[in-house]
Design a protein around this motif. Structure first.
Motif, mmCIF file in Angstrom:
data_model
loop_
_atom_site.group_PDB
_atom_site.id
_atom_site.type_symbol
_atom_site.label_atom_id
_atom_site.label_comp_id
_atom_site.label_asym_id
_atom_site.label_seq_id
_atom_site.Cartn_x
_atom_site.Cartn_y
_atom_site.Cartn_z
ATOM 1 N N ALA A 93 0.828 -1.208 0.000
ATOM 2 C CA ALA A 93 0.000 0.000 0.000
ATOM 3 C C ALA A 93 0.861 1.256 0.000
ATOM 4 O O ALA A 93 0.571 2.222 -0.723
ATOM 5 C CB ALA A 93 -0.925 -0.016 1.213
ATOM 6 N N GLU A 94 1.933 1.282 0.804
ATOM 7 C CA GLU A 94 2.827 2.434 0.847
ATOM 8 C C GLU A 94 3.472 2.684 -0.508
ATOM 9 O O GLU A 94 3.518 3.816 -0.997
ATOM 10 C CB GLU A 94 3.910 2.213 1.907
ATOM 11 C CG GLU A 94 4.961 3.307 1.996
ATOM 12 C CD GLU A 94 4.406 4.638 2.467
ATOM 13 O OE1 GLU A 94 4.815 5.679 1.915
ATOM 14 O OE2 GLU A 94 3.546 4.633 3.369
ATOM 15 N N ALA A 95 3.969 1.619 -1.132
ATOM 16 C CA ALA A 95 4.622 1.767 -2.432
ATOM 17 C C ALA A 95 3.645 2.302 -3.471
ATOM 18 O O ALA A 95 3.973 3.214 -4.238
ATOM 19 C CB ALA A 95 5.198 0.426 -2.878
ATOM 20 N N ASN A 96 2.453 1.750 -3.501
ATOM 21 C CA ASN A 96 1.488 2.179 -4.519
ATOM 22 C C ASN A 96 1.101 3.639 -4.345
ATOM 23 O O ASN A 96 1.077 4.414 -5.307
ATOM 24 C CB ASN A 96 0.240 1.300 -4.454
ATOM 25 C CG ASN A 96 -0.678 1.527 -5.626
ATOM 26 O OD1 ASN A 96 -0.279 1.380 -6.783
ATOM 27 N ND2 ASN A 96 -1.916 1.896 -5.350
ATOM 28 N N PRO A 130 -7.681 -3.077 -3.849
ATOM 29 C CA PRO A 130 -7.826 -1.653 -3.484
ATOM 30 C C PRO A 130 -6.510 -0.908 -3.301
ATOM 31 O O PRO A 130 -6.510 0.321 -3.261
ATOM 32 C CB PRO A 130 -8.597 -1.716 -2.149
ATOM 33 C CG PRO A 130 -9.100 -3.105 -2.021
ATOM 34 C CD PRO A 130 -8.146 -3.957 -2.765
ATOM 35 N N ILE A 131 -5.392 -1.624 -3.166
ATOM 36 C CA ILE A 131 -4.134 -0.958 -2.818
ATOM 37 C C ILE A 131 -3.058 -1.150 -3.885
ATOM 38 O O ILE A 131 -1.872 -0.924 -3.619
ATOM 39 C CB ILE A 131 -3.608 -1.441 -1.448
ATOM 40 C CG1 ILE A 131 -3.403 -2.958 -1.441
ATOM 41 C CG2 ILE A 131 -4.538 -1.007 -0.333
ATOM 42 C CD1 ILE A 131 -2.668 -3.472 -0.224
ATOM 43 N N THR A 132 -3.434 -1.564 -5.086
ATOM 44 C CA THR A 132 -2.479 -1.722 -6.181
ATOM 45 C C THR A 132 -3.067 -1.142 -7.459
ATOM 46 O O THR A 132 -4.260 -0.865 -7.548
ATOM 47 C CB THR A 132 -2.151 -3.209 -6.444
ATOM 48 O OG1 THR A 132 -3.368 -3.909 -6.767
ATOM 49 C CG2 THR A 132 -1.502 -3.854 -5.241
ATOM 50 N N LYS A 133 -2.215 -0.984 -8.451
ATOM 51 C CA LYS A 133 -2.682 -0.588 -9.776
ATOM 52 C C LYS A 133 -3.296 -1.771 -10.515
ATOM 53 O O LYS A 133 -4.123 -1.598 -11.408
ATOM 54 C CB LYS A 133 -1.519 -0.048 -10.622
ATOM 55 C CG LYS A 133 -0.970 1.297 -10.202
ATOM 56 C CD LYS A 133 0.120 1.767 -11.142
ATOM 57 C CE LYS A 133 -0.427 2.167 -12.511
ATOM 58 N NZ LYS A 133 0.654 2.672 -13.400
ATOM 59 N N PHE A 134 -2.885 -2.991 -10.134
ATOM 60 C CA PHE A 134 -3.299 -4.191 -10.859
ATOM 61 C C PHE A 134 -3.080 -5.387 -9.953
ATOM 62 O O PHE A 134 -2.011 -5.550 -9.361
ATOM 63 C CB PHE A 134 -2.468 -4.321 -12.142
ATOM 64 C CG PHE A 134 -2.682 -5.587 -12.928
ATOM 65 C CD1 PHE A 134 -3.914 -5.886 -13.469
ATOM 66 C CD2 PHE A 134 -1.621 -6.461 -13.151
ATOM 67 C CE1 PHE A 134 -4.094 -7.048 -14.217
ATOM 68 C CE2 PHE A 134 -1.781 -7.616 -13.889
ATOM 69 C CZ PHE A 134 -3.032 -7.908 -14.432
ATOM 70 N N GLY A 161 3.439 2.376 -9.764
ATOM 71 C CA GLY A 161 2.784 1.883 -8.559
ATOM 72 C C GLY A 161 2.981 0.398 -8.388
ATOM 73 O O GLY A 161 3.742 -0.248 -9.121
ATOM 74 N N ALA A 162 2.292 -0.157 -7.413
ATOM 75 C CA ALA A 162 2.449 -1.567 -7.062
ATOM 76 C C ALA A 162 1.489 -2.440 -7.860
ATOM 77 O O ALA A 162 0.378 -2.021 -8.207
ATOM 78 C CB ALA A 162 2.204 -1.760 -5.561
ATOM 79 N N VAL A 163 1.924 -3.650 -8.153
ATOM 80 C CA VAL A 163 1.064 -4.658 -8.765
ATOM 81 C C VAL A 163 1.235 -5.955 -7.988
ATOM 82 O O VAL A 163 2.216 -6.162 -7.279
ATOM 83 C CB VAL A 163 1.379 -4.881 -10.263
ATOM 84 C CG1 VAL A 163 1.229 -3.594 -11.057
ATOM 85 C CG2 VAL A 163 2.769 -5.459 -10.442
ATOM 86 N N HIS A 164 0.266 -6.840 -8.151
ATOM 87 C CA HIS A 164 0.274 -8.098 -7.403
ATOM 88 C C HIS A 164 -0.195 -9.225 -8.314
ATOM 89 O O HIS A 164 -1.177 -9.062 -9.065
ATOM 90 C CB HIS A 164 -0.664 -8.005 -6.191
ATOM 91 C CG HIS A 164 -1.066 -9.345 -5.641
ATOM 92 N ND1 HIS A 164 -2.325 -9.870 -5.839
ATOM 93 C CD2 HIS A 164 -0.368 -10.269 -4.925
ATOM 94 C CE1 HIS A 164 -2.390 -11.053 -5.268
ATOM 95 N NE2 HIS A 164 -1.222 -11.314 -4.702
ATOM 96 N N LEU A 165 0.489 -10.360 -8.241
ATOM 97 C CA LEU A 165 0.081 -11.554 -8.975
ATOM 98 C C LEU A 165 -0.008 -12.720 -7.995
ATOM 99 O O LEU A 165 0.920 -12.954 -7.211
ATOM 100 C CB LEU A 165 1.086 -11.895 -10.074
ATOM 101 C CG LEU A 165 1.340 -10.836 -11.152
ATOM 102 C CD1 LEU A 165 2.360 -11.350 -12.171
ATOM 103 C CD2 LEU A 165 0.052 -10.439 -11.834
ATOM 104 N N ALA A 166 -1.131 -13.445 -8.046
ATOM 105 C CA ALA A 166 -1.348 -14.604 -7.172
ATOM 106 C C ALA A 166 -1.240 -15.883 -7.990
ATOM 107 O O ALA A 166 -1.888 -16.012 -9.041
ATOM 108 C CB ALA A 166 -2.716 -14.512 -6.512
ATOM 109 N N PHE A 167 -0.430 -16.829 -7.507
ATOM 110 C CA PHE A 167 -0.177 -18.079 -8.220
ATOM 111 C C PHE A 167 -0.612 -19.263 -7.358
ATOM 112 O O PHE A 167 0.053 -19.573 -6.356
ATOM 113 C CB PHE A 167 1.312 -18.229 -8.532
ATOM 114 C CG PHE A 167 1.875 -17.159 -9.414
ATOM 115 C CD1 PHE A 167 1.892 -17.308 -10.788
ATOM 116 C CD2 PHE A 167 2.423 -15.994 -8.862
ATOM 117 C CE1 PHE A 167 2.430 -16.322 -11.604
ATOM 118 C CE2 PHE A 167 2.960 -15.015 -9.668
ATOM 119 C CZ PHE A 167 2.961 -15.177 -11.054
#
Length: 591
Positions: A93-96, A130-134, A161-167
């Motif tokens: 969240a801070e990074a984004n 809610p806390i990333t760009k993607f 901003g921040a992105v997240h991928l779930a595997f």
């Protein structure tokens, strides 16, 4: 005979191959039972990608954040399912919110266990939306190549901003056909900002006209200047316009602090009175890479409304333009490119420095002259100002100074001096979370091994990140860690004194010698209680080649009110007075 690569690899191997193509050199993370395939693939790439084990997932994301800020490359981190993902939220969240490209991978439970009460099962992608760009959930391995490219592209372009991928487990283990799915990287997105944009020719012409016409122009540099690497361009623009430069906290270091046009920090936290004066008296204000948020504008009261004042704003994110003030002109574009376009059309000014700029410099000189008493104070407990002064005298060139929100921040922003030698200051300004500085020095060291990291933090921060002292010791990160030991949540205790009539509740800690904590991890440590010990400890710490920890007993903020504009007003002080000694607020007994 050339080596023939297999036509299929599993998802984890495909992911690691692509990270190699993106020239990722370090990944920060914490192992878990759902990330076995990823770690196995990383093992085979250990010659090129270093995995840095953190002791807490939040710390891993803070490391990636600091790495990205200093390397201008995306910071990559990973963690396992369940609690690991939950602990990662603060750093992401801070990074984004701070426009920092951090890419987080979370590994999840098997798809076969969905909806069956599998331990650690969680819809990670929804947690991070809610806390990333993607944020994306990859249910098939063949989606890895295109989704990873999209992740890097989204993280590094526009407002980074921040992105997240779930595997899930199957995605990491199932096959990817390399003859049908290209594992290439977009070279433009290996660094940020990628695909920079510039303002239109028409807006550049209008911007130039406003600046050339100004009698008292002031440049307000925000964090976007550092993100864009526009420091040299801002300095050239200021010199050609004879325009003073003030900065937000995130914009510190835009130009050397000793420069004749550098007036220091504006806003509520650690401000310089002469910088405020410049903003108030300017006829044209040029904001560059600055969101004009609550702190830098003292809740949108700086500058005060004045007929005829022109406000110009340059930002790569059009959604922040004219968001909080009525702009005369808004320019959507990358700070460096826009300023370069201006410089191409702006001749060097031969006119002498204005009387106004000379007055501002005289004000600045008076400020520093009248600060000497507190900077050299020998009182015990030590004043934070004395610590920053002694640090200034010993900072190597270049260096990276990282601070937590709270006790160190107002004193760093007011008294720390940077020489324009590539040194940087990092302070998390989006959410003000504690526990940033200690893990961040790890990321800083991997990003900038040429610059010695210095971390400053208070008691509250240490309590949230003390486990990473082991990480620094294990990796032998040569950070100088400075602990402001005042035995309390100093920021909140001061607020309780100002607004709750000194009815203190749940803000005080048990006193302790924290140098012993660092020593237990094998870190060279010092306990500092007076000025003589401070000088000796700093000399020895900077001479030491490995990590060093100074536990410095500091006078609490509550009895030594820091330069926070709104606090001084509440305490009945004049924030703009040069003669205001740091003193006890007029709010009754402060113990």
């Amino acid at each position: 005979m050339s080596e023939t690569r297999p036509s299929t690899v599993n998802g984890a191997q495909a992911l690691v191959r692509m990270l190699l193509e993106y020239r990722v050199e370090v990944i920060f993370g914490v192992p878990g039972d759902t990330s076995l395939a990823f770690y196995d693939a990383l093992y085979d790439a250990a010659e090129h990608i270093r995995h840095v084990m953190a002791r807490d997932e939040r710390s891993a994301t803070f490391m990636a954040d600091a790495y990205a800020r200093l390397s201008h490359r995306p910071g990559v981190c990973e963690c396992p399912s369940g609690a690991g993902a939950l602990y990662s939220v603060p750093g992401v969240a801070e990074a984004n919110a701070s426009s920092i490209p951090v890419i987080l991978f979370t590994s999840g439970v098997s798809l076969a266990g969905e909806g069956k009460g599998t331990i650690t099962e969680m819809e990670h992608h929804k947690l991070f939306e809610p806390i990333t760009k993607f944020s994306s959930f990859l249910k098939t391995a063949d989606k890895i190549p295109e989704t990873l490219r999209r992740a890097f592209r989204i993280a590094t372009t526009g407002r980074p901003g921040a992105v997240h991928l779930a595997f899930p487990t199957e995605t990491m283990n199932n096959a990817v056909a390399t003859d049908r799915a290209s594992l290439h990287a977009e070279s433009e997105c290996r660094t940020y900002p990628a695909y920079r944009t510039r303002g239109s020719a028409e807006t550049i012409t209008q911007l130039l006209a406003h600046l050339v016409d100004a009698e008292r122009p002031v440049i307000v540099a925000g964090g976007g200047v550092n993100h864009s690497s526009a420091n040299a361009q801002i300095r050239s623009l200021a010199e050609r316009l004879h325009a003073p430069v003030v900065t937000t906290i995130s914009g510190q270091g835009t130009i050397p602090d000793e420069h004749w046009l550098a007036l220091g920090v504006i806003g509520d936290n650690g401000f310089h009175p002469h910088a405020h004066r410049a903003v108030e008296e300017a006829d044209v204000l040029l904001y560059v890479g600055c969101k004009m948020g609550s702190v830098s504008t003292i809740k949108w009261t700086l500058p005060s409304p004045r007929p005829g004042r022109r406000i110009l704003q340059i930002d790569l994110d059009p959604t922040v333009l004219a968001n909080n003030f009525e702009n005369t002109l808004s320019v959507a574009g990358d700070a460096r490119l826009v300023i370069e376009d201006l410089l191409e059309r702006l001749p060097a000014r031969a006119a002498p420095t204005s009387a106004w700029v000379r007055e501002l410099n005289a004000d600045r000189d008076r400020f520093w002259s009248e600060s000497q008493a507190v900077l050299h104070s020998d009182t015990a407990p030590l004043k934070a100002q004395r610590v920053i002064h002694e640090l200034n005298r010993r900072l190597p060139s270049p260096s990276v100074v990282i601070a937590d929100a709270g006790t160190p921040t107002p004193h760093i922003t007011r008294f720390l001096r940077l020489a324009g030698d590539g040194s940087r200051v990092l302070i998390p300004r989006a959410f003000g979370g504690l526990g940033y500085a200690i893990p961040a020095v790890v990321g800083a060291w991997f990003a900038r091994p040429d610059a010695r990291p210095v971390g400053l933090f208070g008691d509250g921060s240490l309590g949230m990140s003390a486990g990473e002292l082991e990480t620094l010791a294990r990796l032998q990160v040569p950070a100088v860690l400075i602990h402001f030991n005042n035995g309390c949540f100093g920021w909140i205790k001061t607020l309780q004194s100002l607004h709750n009539r000194s009815r203190f509740l749940s803000v005080d800690f048990s006193p302790g010698d924290m140098s012993r904590v660092a020593s237990a991890y094998g870190i060279r440590s010092w306990r500092v209680e007076d000025a003589a010990q401070l000088a000796t400890a700093l000399d020895e710490a900077f001479a030491h080649q490995g990590p060093a920890f100074l536990d410095i007993v500091i006078e609490p903020l509550v009895s030594d009110l820091p330069p926070v504009y709104s606090w001084l007003k509440t305490a009945g002080k004049d924030p703009m007075s040069h003669h205001r000694a740091n003193s006890r607020p007029d709010t009754g007994d402060l113990r």
